[in-house]
Design a protein around this motif. Structure first.
Motif, PDB file in Angstrom:
ATOM      1  N   ASN A   1      -9.072  -7.690  -6.803  1.00 15.48           N
ATOM      2  CA  ASN A   1      -9.563  -7.742  -5.433  1.00 15.48           C
ATOM      3  C   ASN A   1     -10.542  -8.902  -5.255  1.00 15.48           C
ATOM      4  O   ASN A   1     -10.841  -9.636  -6.192  1.00 15.48           O
ATOM      5  CB  ASN A   1     -10.204  -6.414  -5.024  1.00 15.48           C
TER       6      ASN A   1
ATOM      7  N   GLN B   1      -5.713 -10.265   0.927  1.00 14.15           N
ATOM      8  CA  GLN B   1      -6.154  -8.945   0.469  1.00 14.15           C
ATOM      9  C   GLN B   1      -5.804  -7.888   1.503  1.00 14.15           C
ATOM     10  O   GLN B   1      -6.127  -8.023   2.685  1.00 14.15           O
ATOM     11  CB  GLN B   1      -7.662  -8.928   0.212  1.00 14.15           C
TER      12      GLN B   1
ATOM     13  N   TYR C   1       0.440  -7.583  -6.471  1.00 12.71           N
ATOM     14  CA  TYR C   1      -1.001  -7.726  -6.274  1.00 12.71           C
ATOM     15  C   TYR C   1      -1.709  -8.007  -7.591  1.00 12.71           C
ATOM     16  O   TYR C   1      -1.264  -7.582  -8.665  1.00 12.71           O
ATOM     17  CB  TYR C   1      -1.590  -6.448  -5.666  1.00 12.71           C
TER      18      TYR C   1
ATOM     19  N   ILE D   1      -5.639  -8.396  -3.865  1.00 12.20           N
ATOM     20  CA  ILE D   1      -5.123  -9.681  -3.381  1.00 12.20           C
ATOM     21  C   ILE D   1      -3.679  -9.828  -3.838  1.00 12.20           C
ATOM     22  O   ILE D   1      -3.366  -9.609  -5.013  1.00 12.20           O
ATOM     23  CB  ILE D   1      -5.953 -10.853  -3.935  1.00 12.20           C
TER      24      ILE D   1
END
Length: 401
Positions: free
Chosen positions: A184, A129, A181, A163
């Motif tokens: 989160n 992250q 990504y 993340i």
């Protein structure tokens, strides 16, 4: 009777502690603890690996006036980060830390340098992250920003931490990165995002820098599945408080947008540093498209600010970002700054409003771990004819490692 209390005791207490540290003797012998600059928070192993503590504590005061009683004065902790890092220069580094104030994980990643594996520098791969790179201000560490809070467009457009995996390469006069990504670590912001960033640094000296960059991303949010197992449409919302971190009240907001297909973000960034003087600016936009027949929703904004380090030092620049002034005087360094920011959330049938803010700021850097900040903000908001133009006084005392 006063409408609200205005306590600043905690800020003044921390300020007094910082002043005491400044006045304490700093002529210790090599290897001794220097309470302004060299704190005993890390150690090195025999092979050069550095292991240390991550600590960031901020206490803020927000005082509002001329606001039609829309806001409430506040004084509390802004951030309480605690974690650790491990780093072997040229090989790898890893960080993990948690904010006990927001009760959320912040950075938690492992990064590997290609040179350690391939024998040649082709950049670094990072897993975990970290911050998504659309917003120059947004990717600047909160203890290194010139102003207490991010500018209006940075707060509205910035996607924050996710993340994922990213690759980044840096050279003296250019840099580039590419990332992918998901959600989160809190399990929010379902979906995926592709991001790219590049910058040209034609001037890159110790106290002279010219940085010109661009970043872009495409986010595809996912809708949640309800209790009946039915997939809900994806949503998005763009809003921001008036550059004050201790309130959730907003002067402008798009409201909740439904049936979102994807969001394209774009940021164009510029930084100029010449000794004690610097100028930083950024233009940000986001375009939301939908999976039902309705027009796109476009928003945009920009900010520009200038700063002057009265004591003669320079803002620092490294790894494609800025960091704090390093004092050369035993009593620290002083910086003054002025920022203008503008955000337009009106587009078609979505009348999210317009806002522009003026901010005047002062920073006192006490060594490399202590800073005191003061901001005065004059905000001007207009949403659907509701005009609120608050005056805001903000104070912050912070300790960081």
């Amino acid at each position: 009777m006063p409408r609200r209390s205005k306590p600043v005791c905690a800020v003044l207490t921390l300020a007094a502690s910082a002043c005491f540290a400044t006045l304490a003797p700093t002529h210790a012998k090599a290897g001794d603890i220097d309470w302004l600059d060299h704190w005993p928070t890390h150690f090195q192993t025999g092979d050069g690996t550095d292991i240390g503590l991550v600590l960031r504590y901020q206490y803020d005061v927000n005082d509002f006036s001329h606001d039609n009683n829309a806001f409430t004065d506040a004084h509390t902790n802004r951030r309480k980060y605690l974690g650790f890092y491990v780093k072997k220069p040229g090989v790898y580094d890893a960080s993990v830390y948690y904010d006990f104030q927001s009760k959320q994980w912040q950075d938690a990643f492992f990064r590997l340098q290609s040179q350690a594996v391939l024998g040649e520098d082709f950049g670094a791969l990072r897993f975990g992250q970290s911050k998504t790179p659309v917003s120059f201000e947004g990717v600047t560490t909160s203890t290194q920003t010139t102003f207490i809070e991010l500018a209006l467009p940075s707060q509205a457009v910035y996607e924050n931490r996710r993340i994922g995996v990213d690759w980044a390469i840096q050279r003296t006069h250019w840099l580039a990165s590419l990332g992918y990504y998901g959600e989160n670590m809190a399990g929010k912001n379902h979906g995926h995002t592709w991001v790219a960033r590049a910058a040209w640094i034609p001037i890159h000296e110790a106290d002279r820098v010219l940085h010109l960059g661009v970043a872009a991303s495409e986010e595809r949010p996912y809708g949640l599945v309800n209790a009946l197992g039915v997939q809900q449409p994806a949503t998005a919302s763009f809003k921001t408080p008036p550059e004050a971190g201790l309130t959730t009240v907003t002067l402008v907001s798009s409201g909740t947008l439904t049936h979102v297909n994807h969001i394209d973000r774009l940021g164009v960034e510029g930084l100029w540093i010449d000794g004690p003087w610097s100028v930083q600016s950024e233009y940000l936009q986001a375009k939301t498209t939908f999976d039902v027949p309705k027009p796109n929703y476009d928003l945009s904004g920009y900010y520009v600010f200038g700063s002057w380090v009265v004591t003669g030092e320079s803002r620092q620049y490294h790894d494609g970002n800025v960091s704090n002034v390093i004092p050369t005087h035993p009593w620290g360094a002083v910086e003054f700054a002025v920022r203008y920011s503008d955000l337009d959330l009106n587009d078609g049938r979505v009348q999210g409003g317009k806002e522009h803010d003026w901010t005047a700021g002062a920073n006192w850097y006490l060594g490399t771990h202590l800073r005191l900040q003061a901001n005065y903000i004059r905000a001007f908001g207009n949403r659907k004819g509701l005009v609120i133009d608050p005056h805001i006084v903000e104070l912050r005392a912070e300790i960081f490692i």
